[in-house]
Design an enzyme around this catalytic site. Structure first.
Site, PDB file in Angstrom:
ATOM      1  CB  SER A 140      81.763  16.040  27.137  1.00 20.40           C
ATOM      2  OG  SER A 140      81.720  17.207  27.910  1.00 20.40           O
ATOM      3  NE  ARG A 210      77.798  27.019  21.519  1.00 22.98           N
ATOM      4  CZ  ARG A 210      77.946  25.708  21.563  1.00 22.98           C
ATOM      5  NH1 ARG A 210      77.899  25.078  22.715  1.00 22.98           N
ATOM      6  NH2 ARG A 210      78.120  25.016  20.463  1.00 22.98           N
ATOM      7  CG  ASP A 305      89.488  18.196  27.201  1.00 23.60           C
ATOM      8  OD1 ASP A 305      89.166  19.307  27.682  1.00 23.60           O
ATOM      9  OD2 ASP A 305      88.720  17.217  27.182  1.00 23.60           O
ATOM     10  CG  HIS A 338      85.834  19.307  26.065  1.00 28.08           C
ATOM     11  ND1 HIS A 338      86.114  18.194  26.823  1.00 28.08           N
ATOM     12  CD2 HIS A 338      84.478  19.418  26.055  1.00 28.08           C
ATOM     13  CE1 HIS A 338      84.974  17.663  27.261  1.00 28.08           C
ATOM     14  NE2 HIS A 338      83.977  18.382  26.808  1.00 28.08           N
TER      15      HIS A 338
END
Lengths: 375, 375
Positions: A140, A210, A305, A338
């Site tokens: 990432s 979040r 992803d 992901h």
């Protein structure tokens, strides 16, 4: 490691004085050729592998990947995990005092970029006496650092492992990041970034940020499989408490995150993600941006992803192929979105293991050549 | 239209007294057979088509679809747009006074469901003297109402047009809705839903909620095409103002929405979305849920709609086919994501137009048969 030489930043600002916290695993060989730098993503740290004494739950964030006998084998390699500037896990960041004012930086901590991090990591390598990394690896945002290393320090990196990453964020990626930032910036407890002085934390904003992020880390299918429409109670509640298990899970993730993560760090790191775009200085031509690289590459993506989809990794691969670089590409058919880059998947792990076998054999050959030359 | 008969709701609560605001277009024929009900989605209203006198910018939300000579031709059909209960555009909702207390309902307005709305719409039809609709039509949440009509009032609907919809929300859909709700519920200006009494509006929460929603209405590709990584200024700003045009666009959408939309309505309507799941009472068997339908169906989906993807429409189609119902299905290759159902697309518009031609011809045949029987 403390640094008192100023670090000039991409923004034009500079950090006069800073500390980088790092951890190492395994031993640096006599040739200083077996070092591997592992770069972290948004909410991780230098604590890549292993557990702290007496704290069995303190496993590093890539403990399945890094360790003795693991795909990145610390019996062979000297692995370094470094906490990036601006983070909230030890290295100099917004929570620390600005030596110029004696107060926490807060929102005045300069916005840092992937490239800034790489330059800071290179100074750490200098101090550790590592001229060239056997590999730089990350997933990432960490993969962006591995990619940036190959461009900024082409002679100092033999292999670049770029996992679940992208050469730049899409408009949708930026949009999600900006909504998360807006949730934090508009939380009354944010106090323009000086919430430390007010004795509060913008938890509401961090929590929503979040929750948004977390949705983008998981695949639709994975969420459907894990949670589906499972209810907490037998019947609908007709209120705004928890009805569905997915709500409970996300709220819990948001609550937990808001307890330990710094809001200014969240803002900083999402900007670093948004700004990464090495092709920008080359009129959008990624092949041109990668033209000076000398490393060999492993690029890995995961089919489900949707944050950084396989197409984004293929752009990197194509640009490397255009430059006739050595590149291995694996597209792993994993269900976990992901987050797959952090999880166990036999095919993924075996690809990385096989790649590090190659890295290791090259070190051996190089050592033999060096010995031969010496003889 | 005011109703003083109590409306029992799915939650077990009931509304003692309520008003439904509606608009009509075209004329009801002598047989009262040409009425079409158009159901709205999250943030729309009864104002489906046309503009108000002297307000050229007040175009209805489906003005491209509904009007004289348009796909749903008001020269042929008597079209009704109705604002749903709990909304903030005129029908009884959280902003209105609860007759029992003399104060605004606020968060005490009962959570209503798609089925509750349909029952309220059926009462409106009764009052208007419409025994059977030629069609009930809607997109997204409106499509759920069109589908629910076919199950709850199988003899009162000849055609159901279900566009960009789904038989139930996925875990990911619910997750996005819940994050949006959390942004509102945790805004200090929400005051447990009684913000009217405090003279404030939870704008921060509404703004973030809308930004999240808006991302899910657009496709990744469409955002890339419209905004890409276009910068507001020539260079990165290294701060938290606007860097990218997509940020500016989304913040503007959020600001605008927070000026006019009611926070309690947002909560209510997203719950109605989450709860819709007609197969639930049939152990998850959608075919069983649709077994008693008598209508014919047009189902339309859009390839780039990742909120309610074509797969979700195909589930509806398959369940209808399992029941040997007449169903026409169109999957439109449009770039605009979920929002495509509101936008002009020649293929989409011509599919709907052709379908209403069929509805119209059936009315003619029925009228001729009735005349013949009368003679």
């Amino acid at each position: 490691m403390h640094f008192s030489e100023p670090l000039p930043l991409q923004s034009g600002a500079s950090l006069a004085d800073y500390t980088l916290v790092y951890e190492t695993y395994g031993s640096l060989n006599a040739e200083r050729s077996n070092a591997v730098l592992v770069c972290h993503a948004l909410n991780a740290s230098h604590h890549v592998a292993g557990s702290y004494e007496g704290k069995p739950k303190s496993e590093g964030w890539w403990n399945n990947m890094v360790g003795p006998g693991k795909p990145l084998d610390t019996d062979r390699f000297f692995v370094i995990g470094v906490n990036n500037l601006g983070s909230c896990f030890g290295s100099t960041g917004p929570m620390h005092n600005n030596p110029a004012t004696g107060k926490p930086y807060g929102a005045s901590f300069p916005v840092v970029t992937v490239e800034d991090w790489v330059h800071a990591q290179a100074r750490l390598a200098d101090r550790l006496g590592i001229q060239k990394f056997a590999a730089v690896m990350g997933g990432s945002l960490g993969g962006m650092q591995a990619l940036a290393w190959s461009m900024l320090y082409p002679t100092r990196i033999a292999h670049s492992l770029v996992i679940a990453s992208t050469p730049k964020l899409s408009a949708q990626n930026i949009a999600f990041n900006d909504v998360a930032r807006q949730a934090i910036l508009t939380d009354p407890d944010y106090h323009d970034g000086d919430f430390y002085a007010h004795g509060v934390v913008p938890k509401r904003g961090l929590r929503v940020a979040r929750m948004i992020g977390h949705i983008t880390y998981l695949s639709d299918d994975d969420m459907a499989e894990k949670f589906g429409r499972d209810l907490r109670n037998a019947e609908y509640q007709f209120g705004y408490g928890v009805d569905f298990e997915i709500e409970s899970y996300l709220r819990y993730q948001g609550d937990k995150f808001s307890e330990y993560f710094d809001a200014n760090t969240y803002l900083l790191i999402t900007k670093a993600l948004d700004y990464f775009d090495p092709a920008r200085a080359h009129q959008g031509d990624l092949s041109a941006a990668l033209a000076n690289t000398q490393a060999e590459f492993l690029v890995v993506s995961f089919t489900t992803d949707w944050r950084f989809a396989p197409e984004r990794s293929r752009e990197i691969v194509q640009a490397l192929v255009n430059n006739q670089r050595h590149v291995t590409y694996a597209e792993i058919d994993a269900p976990h979105g992901h987050d797959a880059f952090l999880l166990d998947d036999a095919r993924y792990m075996s690809v990385v293991r096989a790649y590090y076998d190659k890295v290791w054999r090259q070190l051996d050959v190089n050592a033999a050549v060096a010995l031969g030359e010496a003889a």
